[in-house]
Design an enzyme around this catalytic site. Structure first.
Site, PDB file in Angstrom:
ATOM      1  N   THR A  40       0.839  -1.200   0.000  1.00 10.20           N
ATOM      2  CA  THR A  40       0.000   0.000   0.000  1.00 10.20           C
ATOM      3  C   THR A  40       0.877   1.255   0.000  1.00 10.20           C
ATOM      4  OG1 THR A  40      -1.691  -1.197   1.228  1.00 10.20           O
ATOM      5  CG2 THR A  40      -1.840   1.205   1.251  1.00 10.20           C
ATOM      6  N   HIS A  43       1.980   2.010  -3.434  1.00 18.47           N
ATOM      7  CA  HIS A  43       0.934   2.656  -4.243  1.00 18.47           C
ATOM      8  C   HIS A  43       0.894   4.160  -3.945  1.00 18.47           C
ATOM      9  CE1 HIS A  43      -0.234  -1.184  -5.604  1.00 18.47           C
ATOM     10  NE2 HIS A  43      -1.017  -1.531  -4.615  1.00 18.47           N
TER      11      HIS A  43
END
Lengths: 341, 341, 341, 341
Positions: A40, A43
């Protein structure tokens, strides 16, 4: 304090000097001993579409960590300064229908550390008391930091119901590799991993996989059919987040089998629904961890499994860029950052 | 005997005079009292892609029926001439891994009546003893004939786990309508049906649906969100076999909910996997019926539910063309054919 | 042929020369390669109350065996002379409610080998085709013979749901010892056995138990509480068949835990129902094996586990008395009899 | 304020004028609108062995209630003055292993209202914020008061898994009667109640039972066998708390069935364990309610079921003695006390 902050709506992040947070009522201030980089975080670093739509800048990144309670705010009753802790990253409301029925990890009002509020790539973090988890004192901070993603693997394997089963895992990322170890520990009969990187396939075997195959060198579906007299695997976990893997997962699972959907393919995946119907496959979405059932289970497993081979790099927080770069090139598996160095 | 035979690789079927079958060892000859037309029969009649790839002509069509045992072959021990029976249409091997683990309905070597061997649109049929089911003597032949598709509905609702739940059904075909009645009988808190045909929506309500909405008049997803304070339905059954319905089903199911995949969309359906993951949805493929667990459950339910409103047409076998035409135009729900008339 | 026959309504049995059986329709004649003595055989040998009420004499004893198909009767289609086989000992009807819902092992009309009809302590046995199981050719006859009781252990552990759990087993008999190995293989976190015989406790540890305690030397309940910070074991299996063990099992299981009732205490056991209620314990009766789901699972496990340490004695059939005596004195665990020697 | 206080270690209780409580941090002061008498209150009133060992005097009795929030203490964030509420009576710690795995209702550190701390037979009560449940505004106080025991019935029936099943309930007390209505609403195929009091048997039928039999007039086991062709009931709930009922329950449940243990027999019950084993019965202890899953389920059911026939008496708090006397003579079912009158 030093912190890695997402400051601009573009790729990258910056090490900044910012004010240390102070704990409000019901909150706890934790001095970070170790924090680790998750997919995450990549990202957000890369600033993909999901990040653009979800992240408000500026914000401190990171959510996997271990540390020591420095100070507690008002109304805190079960945590004390000096406690050695990690935290559940899903801050649940405790009052919605989903929290009421035991699914706080998919709470309707969830707020995620490092996504919806300041995270752990810093010297200090503030979190609500209710998400604090006290670690065993002999758990090294780097392992205590990665118990959050380890919890993902444990939750996925628990829902996969692997005991006595032939299990196929797509994805040689951190969770896929952890899942090999967890599946074996929870009684899988066979564990087969499909990946892309030679070193990771070797690590999968070291962690307990019976076989680890390179998806570029062999057709995984054909391979599984060979191992199962044409029947297919009892359980398949899609942890690669790739369209091809998802479609192969549906091909590879046997009639009456389970397919755990864990990875996040970037685009819609065209699925052959009649195949799913005629095989009576169960496709089970899995996210996060049960709060705190999975933490209890993971605590037991951590006393048996050695996750340290997954930590390929340990860096001072100031060198976070190097960690991100290695991860983006898939040259690292788990990168630990130490704010104290 | 008279039989409806698929004779040519093109749309249509013919009423022919053929030799009546004789029961071999382990087989039973049944005189058909009533037989009914199923969606699968329509596919064969229309000669769609699936039919082209699966059906060997010439073959007698049909698989839903009730009748009286006329004669038994050698090696038959539990069925006698005169018994009033229906039959499970999935002829399972009993020896494969799937049969061994209690999933004979998805047997690896399954042979289906009216698909892989001669069916029931005839004066007589031969089936293996092991698929024969003895009916209650007071069950009218037209109801005993449709207990096979009724079993589909029962099996789907059992796997959906509807007790106390808010249930959304897509599809106003026979199974979707039956599912309304079964869901109510098995304790659903609310049953909502989404369909396209006014008369069928009315029938859904008569069979127990709390609401029945026309998908052309209102957005079903928005409607369900309104009824559930934005949460979504606990359970959604996709029984329309349409891409749009499947995608709406995934939108309409609540986090932690179940989506029963029963319909067979003709093309691959692009699915938003991250939605499935973040909501932790379970997509459960459902086909056929448990052999014979579902038959036992259905027997109980048949004593309580009145399925006769679903039978919209009763015709002599010789008028089968009329039945097919009405079904293809969705002007009929269930058509019963009587070979004896 | 030679056979061990229960001839008189009193303790003991006799080796006799009797006519070899002939297979009727649907039956199979098997030449016994190895057969083993079970606790049930001891009850018949000793002629206890249960045996008096159930056994009709004269009858050949025994039900655990492996052998080669010698001849098949009429109507047999899936077994051939020369096949290397064992057999499920519960001859189910296949037609009752319980068979229909997938519980053939508790069939209403069950007939048990060596209990309700002639058994396997002989040169030949006849069994119905439907209970025959084909063994892997490389499985030694002595192991193939004890796969029947091994199936009991597998079935019990499957129903106990041990993955990730702390498991306590009462009873150091064959099934208790096998259960240690199965529990470990199916992912138990800890396995603790409570027994009475030093050598068996050592064997439990060799088969995978983390701890094996002597019930005479220490209070098992206190011990378990110590190991679980006072909470109790997640799962307890009562495989001793003793009143004291059953009562301790209820004490030792944690709130929300499972207690598998497998042993057969000779008298009614007074139970503290409020304890069961307030702890929300699930007491789960377990008998036999799923037909044939457990056989499939056992086949996998047999390829991984070495059961040979459980075979403490191998004797020619003619020395069956010695085997019985050793078992009655608990000086043997598993005794194999060879009719061919 | 006025309160019913257990003042002496002997049968009885007294209406006293006491200081109204004040809410501490995290606590809520509620003005009682209606409160109801439970079986537990009877035990305390009668001063049975359990009460002697558990209750510290003086203490205000009672735990079932509905009321309006009068004042909130410090640290309270989700409840406000004026809210119309009831409360979960099990004050869980939220931090123990059992709370962590979703079983807060059997929390290791549980404290029960009216048992371990002052209760609701008073003008005001103080409870922790975390056990407060907000009622629908249109739910009458007398029904909102009995939703706590209604939750017991809902929890028991959910664990019994009644959909499509033949269900036998022992006990014509409040919970047994409520269970009839809940079982029907959650899809039971048949509901049969065994009781002792004619008026209650009639009420059972009015609430949905298909049959209600007097245990003194007929043998319930024989009766159930007659209704089930000798097989037994799929599910049996023991809600009478009597040894004879428990033993009959085990006799009456079919092989492979479930027996819910809910009642609390005063002495140990001798059980035939081999019967439990050979029938593979699951005996499932049930207590309390899931917090707050059961409350959500109950909220739905309350919108469909009319519980008011269970309220046989409504009295001012000052006449509590009359309520207790009627209950002890089983002349009342549910007695509501109103402190405001």
């Amino acid at each position: 304090m030093k912190a890695v902050v997402k400051t601009k709506p573009e790729p990258g992040a910056e090490l900044q000097e910012v004010d240390a947070p102070t704990p409000g009522p019901g909150e706890v201030l934790i001095k970070i001993a170790a924090t680790s980089i998750c997919g995450t975080d990549l990202h957000i670093y890369e600033w993909n579409d999901w990040a653009k739509s979800r992240i408000r800048i500026p914000q401190i990144m990171g959510h996997e960590f271990a540390g020591y309670v420095e100070e507690v705010g008002a109304e805190v009753h079960t945590v004390s300064p000096g406690d050695y802790v990690s935290a559940e990253t899903h801050i649940y409301c405790g009052k919605c229908f989903l929290c009421h029925i035991g699914k706080a990890h998919i709470c309707r009002n969830v707020e995620i550390l490092g996504v919806d509020r300041d995270g752990s790539f810093a010297e200090y973090i503030v979190v609500p008391e209710r998400v604090v988890w006290k670690n065993a004192l002999d758990l090294p901070p780097k392992v205590a930091s990665i118990r959050e993603p380890f919890g993902n693997a444990v939750h996925a394997i628990k829902r996969a119901q692997v005991a006595g089963k032939r299990v196929l895992i797509f994805g040689d990322g951190t969770i896929g590799l952890m899942a090999c170890a967890v599946a074996k520990a929870l009684g899988a009969y066979s564990v087969w991993l499909v990946g892309l990187v030679k070193r990771r396939l070797e690590l999968a075997r070291a962690l307990g996989a019976d076989e680890a195959v390179n998806a570029r060198a062999a057709d995984p579906v054909a391979q599984v059919r060979k191992w199962t007299e044409g029947l297919g695997a009892d359980v398949v976990l899609e942890m690669a987040g790739a369209e091809a893997a998802f479609r192969q997962a549906l091909e590879a699972v046997r009639p009456g089998g389970r397919l755990i959907a864990f990875g996040l393919p970037p685009r819609e995946v065209p699925l052959d629904i009649p195949q799913l119907v005629f095989k009576e496959v169960e496709v089970v979405g899995v996210v996060g961890r049960h709060i705190f059932g999975t933490w209890e289970q993971a605590t037991r497993l951590l006393s048996r499994l050695d996750l340290s081979p997954l930590v390929t790099h340990e860096l001072p927080l100031s060198e976070f860029q190097l960690g991100f770069e290695k991860l983006l090139r898939r040259a690292a598996i788990k990168v630990i950052l130490y704010p104290g160095e």
